[in-house]
Design an enzyme around this catalytic site. Structure first.
Site, PDB file in Angstrom:
ATOM      1  N   TRP A   1      -2.690  -1.234   4.464  1.00 35.41           N
ATOM      2  CA  TRP A   1      -3.258  -2.509   4.680  1.00 35.41           C
ATOM      3  C   TRP A   1      -4.442  -2.942   3.669  1.00 35.41           C
ATOM      4  O   TRP A   1      -4.288  -4.092   3.406  1.00 35.41           O
ATOM      5  CB  TRP A   1      -3.121  -3.029   6.138  1.00 35.41           C
ATOM      6  CG  TRP A   1      -2.036  -2.816   6.983  1.00 35.41           C
ATOM      7  CD1 TRP A   1      -1.636  -1.750   7.640  1.00 35.41           C
ATOM      8  CD2 TRP A   1      -0.577  -3.845   6.628  1.00 35.41           C
ATOM      9  NE1 TRP A   1      -0.155  -2.054   7.865  1.00 35.41           N
ATOM     10  CE2 TRP A   1       0.248  -3.158   7.440  1.00 35.41           C
ATOM     11  CE3 TRP A   1      -0.671  -4.985   6.045  1.00 35.41           C
ATOM     12  CZ2 TRP A   1       1.569  -3.910   7.379  1.00 35.41           C
ATOM     13  CZ3 TRP A   1       0.510  -5.595   6.007  1.00 35.41           C
ATOM     14  CH2 TRP A   1       1.461  -5.043   6.833  1.00 35.41           C
TER      15      TRP A   1
ATOM     16  N   ASP B  79     -10.317  -6.565   9.172  1.00 38.46           N
ATOM     17  CA  ASP B  79      -8.905  -6.742   9.747  1.00 38.46           C
ATOM     18  C   ASP B  79      -8.615  -5.577  10.858  1.00 38.46           C
ATOM     19  O   ASP B  79      -8.753  -4.484  10.789  1.00 38.46           O
ATOM     20  CB  ASP B  79      -7.911  -6.264   8.681  1.00 38.46           C
ATOM     21  CG  ASP B  79      -6.508  -6.353   9.099  1.00 38.46           C
ATOM     22  OD1 ASP B  79      -6.212  -6.584  10.234  1.00 38.46           O
ATOM     23  OD2 ASP B  79      -5.729  -6.049   8.193  1.00 38.46           O
TER      24      ASP B  79
ATOM     25  N   LYS C 150       0.515  -7.273  18.126  1.00 36.95           N
ATOM     26  CA  LYS C 150       0.167  -5.892  18.572  1.00 36.95           C
ATOM     27  C   LYS C 150      -0.245  -6.029  19.948  1.00 36.95           C
ATOM     28  O   LYS C 150       0.377  -5.816  20.998  1.00 36.95           O
ATOM     29  CB  LYS C 150      -0.621  -5.043  17.610  1.00 36.95           C
ATOM     30  CG  LYS C 150       0.270  -4.632  16.545  1.00 36.95           C
ATOM     31  CD  LYS C 150      -0.205  -5.263  15.115  1.00 36.95           C
ATOM     32  CE  LYS C 150       0.257  -4.570  14.083  1.00 36.95           C
ATOM     33  NZ  LYS C 150       1.560  -4.429  13.716  1.00 36.95           N
TER      34      LYS C 150
END
Lengths: 368, 368
Positions: free
Chosen positions: B102, B179, B203
């Site tokens: 990511w 993030d 999530k």
């Protein structure tokens, strides 16, 4: 069950059948003992829904094979930026036809993008008059050489809609991009007449948070390559709208709504129903002896958003309140234009419109 | 009701209580005879939900008053573009600390944005080794003068997570952007240690289609003004995340999930539960006599995504299949790294983790 008669402009009424289906399977989708929104977007259970939703768009809209169908996020507002970021090359000029507030917003954002992207933006036509929009342009300035021409098929706030027949002066040659947010799927449209159609879902397609884009593959392929990858159409086209995690539950609801539409007979059937609803309401307005007044030119009247006025703002406020007491909600016009607005999207039941027309007659008889 | 034991990496398990609440009121929200997703985003019924969801983020995360809380769309992938579009000035340099896939994606998108925006991007540290990530950097190159430093608190694919204690070498001076998609709300975090935190909802927060941004007001105010208006943070900050139609049903679900979290005792309580779950699973791995193997350094082990291997890919596939037969799903590792991964997000019940650990012991006894 008791349902509010929801005439709101969006997020708007959804078909009860689509909602009840979602309710039934909310905690257990397709026997998986999980909600559809708990499924991986790369798993079989969700992918089936995703593909079904894409296929239903193709089926109901009659999308030709050389067009992509994309589910994106960000609504029409993000499209206002993405369109020039992708389709307006340095040195190119985009032409906008402005017939209301949404067209104005599209132009304003395109101008911001053009400033850094080296392109230019031109208003090719506008029907603005004294700060309002009640008609459509009969002519559009020559658009030869335009990178694209942007139009708004239905202006939600002003209730102004193109007929899309021989009276509609859309140019044939440059790529034609249409914001169809508030009337997509409300009437039969020849997708081939456009190079790109886009719409926020929250009127006729599903809940807010899903954006539908239908565009010629060649148009997307030829787009700029310097935009952020996530904002390039080709990224999502290549990945079947699964480049990043899509709004899975929203797309699931689109599936439910379009299944309902197919069951009803598809777009031809819903168009007939929508035209009948609009006829009932405009008849109530036109037959009120001037108590109700539709400001929009007859030829430009929207079958989706019926805008009307009463003799005074006080009476307008009184009607909104009295209608709410009868279970009819969302009739207040947009704050920028005032007055009243009844949105008659696909999921608005004909019976609600008849009830509203009757209510308006009674109200006029008492207050007129 | 029977529930799948969902160890998927996201969209992931949601609290049953939050789903059942949504199911109960799906067709009739708060006595309005409409679904919450049919309400106008500018009406009282929805605005109450919107404000409650924003307030619950502030409450559960302990967000200071000089920070904005925004609900956006597009997921972390759009943030990868928006961050440099807003925070990387021409002539400035953004520093990225890369600890997994990511982070790599964030760098790649920032480089695209920098190319047209006149800024530059630098990898200040990476823990990449032979194309994989199993550790964290112990040092970060000097970041003085950086426009911002970008970090990823938990790398979902590799199962690598910062402890966020004295061992974590985050720079203090330049704006620190994190993030936090896959571990936000999973443990207590001092928001003040960051200038911006962002996360896709799918999530620990809610369904996909909602993106949470928490950022210092002064950081957003000082951002670039040449980005498209819809992609400037200040646009959404000024409008309380109602600049354009938000994903209303997604935000409603965030409300439900955070209400459940508060009922459970908030983030301190869920952190304790999460640490206990991770302990059970890592103990099953470490106590297997080498049959299971966690590739990540002990100090960098994620409590959210537990990555592990078996002696052969064949055994891994067999375990995934056998676990599915027992109602345990989502255990296959990301295709880019292989192996197995059990995601232990907030809504994953401790009983599921115990069941998985027991199942793994039995499986190892049979196949080890």
């Amino acid at each position: 069950m008791t349902r509010a008669m929801n005439f709101g402009a969006g997020p708007a009424a959804l078909p009860l059948e689509a909602l009840e289906r979602a309710q039934r399977e909310l905690c257990d989708f397709d026997g998986t003992h999980m909600s559809v929104m708990e499924h991986s977007h790369r798993g079989k259970a969700y992918e089936k829904v995703h593909d079904e939703a894409l296929a239903l768009v193709r089926q109901t809209m009659g999308v030709p094979d050389d067009y992509e169908v994309l589910f994106l996020q960000g609504g029409a507002s993000l499209q206002f930026a993405m369109i020039p970021m992708n389709l307006l090359p340095a040195g190119g000029m985009a032409h906008y036809v402005v017939t209301g507030a949404w067209g104005e917003k599209a132009v304003a954002e395109a101008e911001v993008v053009a400033r850094t992207g080296g392109g230019a933006v031109k208003v090719a036509a506008t029907s603005e008059k004294d700060g309002n929009y009640t008609s459509l342009p009969t002519e559009i300035a020559p658009t030869d050489g335009a990178a694209y021409v942007h139009v708004t098929s239905n202006e939600t706030i002003h209730g102004v809609q193109y007929a899309l027949d021989s009276s509609t002066p859309f140019p044939a040659r440059p790529p034609l991009v249409c914001d169809m947010s508030s009337d997509i799927l409300g009437r039969v449209v020849d997708v081939r007449a456009f190079d790109m159609i886009y719409a926020g879902a929250q009127k006729n397609i599903g809940p807010s948070g899903v954006t539908l884009v239908i565009a010629k593959k060649s148009l997307l392929d030829g787009g700029r390559k310097d935009a952020p990858v996530v904002l390039q159409y080709r990224t999502h086209a290549k990945a079947r709208s699964l480049y990043n995690t899509p709004p899975t539950f929203g797309i699931y609801l689109v599936r439910n709504v379009l299944s309902w539409l197919v069951g009803l007979g598809g777009v031809p059937a819903i168009e007939e129903r929508n035209r009948a609803k609009a006829k009932v309401l405009y008849a109530a307005i036109d037959g009120s002896g001037g108590f109700y007044r539709a400001p929009v030119d007859v030829a430009a009247r929207s079958i989706m958003n019926v805008v009307f006025r009463l003799p005074t703002p006080e009476l307008e406020a009184e009607l909104v309140k009295a209608a709410e007491a009868e279970g009819m909600i969302g009739l207040k016009g947009h704050r920028s234009v005032g007055g009243l607005r009844a949105s008659l999207y696909n999921a608005v039941e004909p019976a609600w419109v008849s009830a509203l027309a009757d209510f308006m007659k009674t109200f006029a008889a008492k207050r007129g």
